[in-house]
Scaffold this active site. Structure first.
Site, PDB file in Angstrom:
ATOM      1  N   LYS A   1      66.138  81.151 -25.522  1.00  0.00           N
ATOM      2  CA  LYS A   1      67.575  81.437 -25.685  1.00  0.00           C
ATOM      3  C   LYS A   1      68.366  80.150 -25.544  1.00  0.00           C
ATOM      4  CE  LYS A   1      68.910  80.693 -21.210  1.00  0.00           C
ATOM      5  NZ  LYS A   1      69.677  79.517 -20.818  1.00  0.00           N
TER       6      LYS A   1
ATOM      7  N   ASP B   1      67.698  85.186 -15.581  1.00  0.00           N
ATOM      8  CA  ASP B   1      67.662  85.167 -17.050  1.00  0.00           C
ATOM      9  C   ASP B   1      66.664  86.168 -17.630  1.00  0.00           C
ATOM     10  OD1 ASP B   1      69.533  83.172 -17.215  1.00  0.00           O
ATOM     11  OD2 ASP B   1      68.098  81.553 -17.591  1.00  0.00           O
TER      12      ASP B   1
HETATM   13  O1  C5P Z   1      67.486  83.551 -10.730  1.00  0.00           O
HETATM   14  P1  C5P Z   1      66.794  82.252 -10.950  1.00  0.00           P
HETATM   15  O2  C5P Z   1      65.484  82.163 -10.207  1.00  0.00           O
HETATM   16  O3  C5P Z   1      66.646  81.865 -12.375  1.00  0.00           O
HETATM   17  O4  C5P Z   1      67.752  81.149 -10.289  1.00  0.00           O
HETATM   18  C1  C5P Z   1      67.325  79.852  -9.999  1.00  0.00           C
HETATM   19  C2  C5P Z   1      68.356  79.198  -9.074  1.00  0.00           C
HETATM   20  O5  C5P Z   1      69.555  78.920  -9.796  1.00  0.00           O
HETATM   21  C3  C5P Z   1      68.785  80.051  -7.912  1.00  0.00           C
HETATM   22  O6  C5P Z   1      67.913  79.890  -6.816  1.00  0.00           O
HETATM   23  C4  C5P Z   1      70.169  79.508  -7.623  1.00  0.00           C
HETATM   24  O7  C5P Z   1      70.084  78.294  -6.895  1.00  0.00           O
HETATM   25  C5  C5P Z   1      70.701  79.165  -8.998  1.00  0.00           C
HETATM   26  N1  C5P Z   1      71.506  80.242  -9.598  1.00  0.00           N
HETATM   27  C6  C5P Z   1      72.760  80.512  -9.124  1.00  0.00           C
HETATM   28  N2  C5P Z   1      73.492  81.520  -9.685  1.00  0.00           N
HETATM   29  C7  C5P Z   1      73.012  82.224 -10.725  1.00  0.00           C
HETATM   30  C8  C5P Z   1      71.729  81.959 -11.243  1.00  0.00           C
HETATM   31  C9  C5P Z   1      70.996  80.952 -10.660  1.00  0.00           C
HETATM   32  O8  C5P Z   1      73.233  79.871  -8.185  1.00  0.00           O
HETATM   33  N3  C5P Z   1      73.769  83.179 -11.263  1.00  0.00           N
END
Ligand code: C5P
Length: 336
Positions: free
Chosen positions: A21, A148
């Site tokens: 994406k 995501d």
């Molecule tokens: O959810 P995911 O594992 O992809 O997120 C990776 C990191 O990105 C999280 O640990 C956080 O630090 C940051 N993040 C965030 N807010 C979001 C998505 C991700 O702060 N909406």
């Protein structure tokens, strides 16, 4: 219902496609009580995709193999985590699988390759193991795996709110967008570049965003909703509906990453030299960059035009189209 533990070696593998994406919009609204950021995004699937071939195993192991040795294939990989979460949710810890991952999406690039692989594992194993979990359960499990993952599971062109897991499809008019051609966003050609030596940690990018912009974060749900509505009513969605030209794209993480990464500055400057890009931006937390064009042929022409300069800058280059599809089972085509 398939019994995955009987005669498993003769069962045909389930093949799943896992598309990348890009973010057409990434706006950081504020900080949530769970420590994540509250986002307003428009995500768009591409026809650049990884492939997973999944076969059952009778020894209860989850084995991930990948031709790319730089990719961790242990329990930190979202494919393995998805498999473990799914069998735990189903109360079937004895279920096993061998998953062969063919990586085409650049790794650690802000293109959700890992998330899409995780979503593909959920969909493919649900089929292989005959679990018959419905879409809403899979979406719930996807949200547990990462912000995501829900988008990559359903794909297309969607507004994504919350941490990214609340999806709202962008309704496309039946008569078809004029600016983008009769098929809407699928008409868009994408020139995608990434410096293989560059990498950005997503937690770092959000942490830096908070340091730089935290004082200006919104706090109240009513303010968040106002921003969501502005996005729904705004120029980007009007462009996706063919009612106007594509506006400059907003990615709040680009503003954080660009000053820190020379390759992002160089790459954006190069893409802006292309003939007739509709827009140029970074995807997600980067460091991959993209330019949009009215059709694949124009994206390919820009690649040819910039070939030497991109090679001198050390960039890897891909040309693809936007796509209306999320992860999907390509074989077998009928549910057993
Ligand atoms: O959810 P995911 O594992 O992809 O997120 C990776 C990191 O990105 C999280 O640990 C956080 O630090 C940051 N993040 C965030 N807010 C979001 C998505 C991700 O702060 N909406």
């Amino acid at each position: 219902m398939v019994d995955p533990l009987s005669a498993d070696s003769r069962q045909a593998p389930v093949l799943v496609e896992a598309p990348a994406k890009i973010n057409l919009h990434l706006e950081v609204l504020g900080l949530r009580s769970d420590g994540f950021h509250e986002l307003a995004m428009v995500m768009q699937s591409l026809d650049l995709a990884d492939r997973l071939a999944i076969e059952p195993r009778s020894d209860g192991a989850i084995v991930l193999r990948c031709h790319d040795s730089t990719l961790p294939t242990d329990g930190s990989n979202l494919v393995v985590r998805a498999a473990e979460l799914l069998r735990q949710h189903a109360g079937r810890p004895e279920l096993g699988a061998t998953i062969e991952l063919e990586k085409r999406i650049p790794i650690g690039a802000g293109l959700a390759g890992g998330s899409s692989d995780g979503a593909a594992a959920l969909l493919g194993l649900n089929r292989l193991w005959g679990l018959q979990l419905g879409d809403s359960t899979l979406q719930q499990l996807a949200a547990e795996l990462g912000s995501d993952v829900p988008f990559t599971l359903s794909g297309g062109t969607q507004l994504c709110f919350g941490r990214g897991e609340i999806l709202e499809p962008v309704p496309l008019t039946e008569s078809g967008p004029r600016a983008l051609g009769p098929q809407g966003p699928e008409e868009l050609g994408v020139l995608l570049i990434k410096d293989p030596a560059a990498s950005v940690s997503t937690p770092w990018a959000y942490g830096r965003c908070r340091e730089l912009r935290g004082d200006f974060y919104l706090e109240y749900e009513s303010d968040f909703e106002q921003r969501r509505q502005s996005l729904r009513d705004g120029a980007l969605l009007a462009a996706l509906h063919g009612e106007r030209a594509v506006p400059p794209l907003r990615n709040d993480l680009q503003a954080v990453v660009e000053p820190e990464q020379q390759s992002v500055r160089t790459g954006l400057a190069l893409l802006r030299q292309a003939i007739d890009p509709l827009a140029v931006a970074m995807s997600g937390s980067g460091p991959s960059l993209f330019a949009l064009f009215a059709g694949l042929a124009r994206a390919e022409a820009a690649r040819d035009q910039l070939r030497d300069r991109l090679a001198d800058g050390g960039f890897e280059v891909w040309c693809c189209r936007c796509s209306s599809m999320g992860v999907r089972i390509v074989q077998p085509d009928q549910a057993p």
